[in-house]
Structures are given as C-alpha cells and as structure tokens.
Design a protein around this motif. Structure first.
Motif, PDB file in Angstrom:
ATOM      1  N   ASP A 247      55.668  80.709  82.333  1.00  0.00           N
ATOM      2  CA  ASP A 247      54.808  81.568  82.916  1.00  0.00           C
ATOM      3  C   ASP A 247      54.426  82.574  81.740  1.00  0.00           C
ATOM      4  O   ASP A 247      53.331  83.105  81.748  1.00  0.00           O
ATOM      5  CB  ASP A 247      55.408  82.422  84.219  1.00  0.00           C
TER       6      ASP A 247
ATOM      7  N   GLN B  53      52.083  81.069  79.337  1.00  0.00           N
ATOM      8  CA  GLN B  53      50.734  81.063  79.981  1.00  0.00           C
ATOM      9  C   GLN B  53      50.001  82.395  79.601  1.00  0.00           C
ATOM     10  O   GLN B  53      48.884  82.326  79.219  1.00  0.00           O
ATOM     11  CB  GLN B  53      50.489  80.896  81.477  1.00  0.00           C
TER      12      GLN B  53
ATOM     13  N   GLU C 157      48.868  82.628  76.120  1.00  0.00           N
ATOM     14  CA  GLU C 157      47.768  81.672  75.792  1.00  0.00           C
ATOM     15  C   GLU C 157      48.636  80.662  74.917  1.00  0.00           C
ATOM     16  O   GLU C 157      47.716  80.101  73.865  1.00  0.00           O
ATOM     17  CB  GLU C 157      46.522  82.405  75.242  1.00  0.00           C
TER      18      GLU C 157
ATOM     19  N   TRP D  36      46.454  79.418  87.838  1.00  0.00           N
ATOM     20  CA  TRP D  36      46.900  78.887  86.691  1.00  0.00           C
ATOM     21  C   TRP D  36      45.939  78.590  85.579  1.00  0.00           C
ATOM     22  O   TRP D  36      44.801  77.910  85.927  1.00  0.00           O
ATOM     23  CB  TRP D  36      48.113  77.984  86.498  1.00  0.00           C
ATOM     24  N   THR D  37      46.246  78.648  84.379  1.00  0.00           N
ATOM     25  CA  THR D  37      45.326  78.171  83.179  1.00  0.00           C
ATOM     26  C   THR D  37      45.458  76.580  83.346  1.00  0.00           C
ATOM     27  O   THR D  37      46.732  75.855  83.781  1.00  0.00           O
ATOM     28  CB  THR D  37      45.923  78.653  81.811  1.00  0.00           C
TER      29      THR D  37
ATOM     30  N   LYS E  48      48.920  75.495  81.839  1.00  0.00           N
ATOM     31  CA  LYS E  48      49.828  75.448  82.741  1.00  0.00           C
ATOM     32  C   LYS E  48      49.761  74.411  83.913  1.00  0.00           C
ATOM     33  O   LYS E  48      50.988  73.690  84.334  1.00  0.00           O
ATOM     34  CB  LYS E  48      50.177  76.881  83.345  1.00  0.00           C
TER      35      LYS E  48
END
Length: 227
Positions: free
Chosen positions: A68, A71, A74, A171-172, A175
């Motif tokens: 987490d 994320q 980045e 989420w990205t 992730k």
C-alpha cells in the motif's frame, strides 16, 4: 448482531437512526466497536489463537501494508516477490505507517525478541491484530474486521468481495497487478489450506471463482468499471 449478550448494529456508512436495537455504531467509532466485539466474545488476538502460525499471518499483513505504501510512492511492483517486498520495508521503514511498526513489534514479541506492545483499540493497527472467535457470527465478524483493516487485501478478498472490488477500482495498475498475482499464486493454489491457516474454525466455506476470471467479470480486464 442480535443473538449476542449485548446486541448492536454496526453501520458501514452513515449511522442509521431509529433502528429497533439498543446500540448503533459507525465504523469510525473504533473504541465502541472494539468494546462491543470484546464484550460479546466475538474476537480473539491472532497471537493467542491456537493451531495457527501467528507470526506468519502478521508478517503477511505487514507485507500488504508495504504494498500500500509502495503504491503511494509510485514504486513499480511488477513481479515483486515476498523477498522484494520485505526489502522495500527495510529500505523505506521511515515511510511506513504506524500499522506496520505496531505489527512488527507484535511479531517480535511472538518470536520472543521483545516485550509485549500495547496496541489499544484507537491505534490504526488494532483491528489487524484480531480475528473472529468461534461463534455463530464468525463470518459476519470477519466481514466487519476486513472493513476495519482494509490494507489486508487477502482477508478483504476472502471475507468481503464487495469491499474488495470497491477498493480495487481505486488502486494503481501496479498494485492491481501485484494483488492479482499474489492471490492467484498464493491463495488460489490452495484455497482450503489458506482459509484454514488464516481462520481455522471459522474458515469461509465459499469457493470463489478463479481470481483473474472473477476480476475480469467484475471490473474488466484492464480495471475498467462495468456499469
């Protein structure tokens, strides 16, 4: 929760007024929710539960918290292994949230290397340290705990699919890829064993679809929300 000694309703959104039950709490009332669960014997500390590897469960929760944090920073998690994640934890320990540090202290205690850490119910790590006890409400309690410890993506996926997919949409891509890979590799490979190791007596009985198929059905192959 009606069939307990001290009944109450826990509202995941706004507290609903006028319910025909003595007490009503919101998820933001952490101390009251924790007291309710304890008074009714609905939860137990993971480190005191029998028949499980408490340290391994807590370490995995710590890994999810690192993911987490990565994320937010980045950091690319493509192909990240458990060893990679724990390397990131050492590298960025000063950026990890209080949940990670509290669980780390608890793991050290469980391994006999530190004194007992005090993690009160208002601490952000508290609900990561407990699990449902052996009661008829165990499934509902595990759903509640998954909402109160949302960084534990494995418990969220197993116990509360709706909350999992709501989180997944935010989420990205990196992730999402990590989570799908983890669940496919380490959960789906032995679902029954994983549920037994995590939850023991109250292991959820549901047999979910394969993770990739389930995610694609719900959110599209690239995470697009189907409306």
């Amino acid at each position: 929760f009606r069939q307990v000694e001290h009944p109450a309703a826990i509202c995941t959104g706004d507290v609903v007024p006028g319910l025909p039950i003595a007490y009503t709490f919101g998820l933001d009332q952490r101390n009251k929710v924790a007291k309710f669960l304890d008074l009714n014997g609905l939860v137990e500390p993971i480190v005191k539960a029998r028949g499980i590897d408490a340290s391994a469960i807590l370490r995995q929760k710590m890994d999810f918290i690192v993911v987490d944090t990565a994320q937010e920073a980045e950091i690319d998690l493509t192909g990240a292994t458990r060893r990679d994640i724990r390397g990131l934890a050492r590298r960025y320990s000063d950026r990890l949230p209080p949940e990670w540090h509290a669980l780390n202290q608890l793991v050290q205690w469980a391994d006999g290397d530190a004194k007992w850490p005090r993690i009160a119910s208002d601490h952000p790590a508290y609900f990561y340290t407990i699990r449902a006890s052996d009661t008829p409400d165990a499934t509902l309690v595990n759903m509640l705990l998954s909402e109160l410890s949302p960084k534990d993506i494995r418990q969220l996926y197993i116990c509360h699919k709706e909350a999992f997919y709501a989180a997944y949409r935010g989420w990205t891509d990196t992730k999402r890829a990590y989570v799908v890979d983890f669940l496919t590799r380490e959960y789906v490979a032995d679902k029954a064993g994983a549920r037994e190791a995590l939850f023991g007596h109250d292991a959820p009985l549901e047999e979910p679809k394969p993770v990739r198929e389930d995610m694609i059905t719900r959110v599209g192959p690239w995470g697009a929300v189907r409306r």
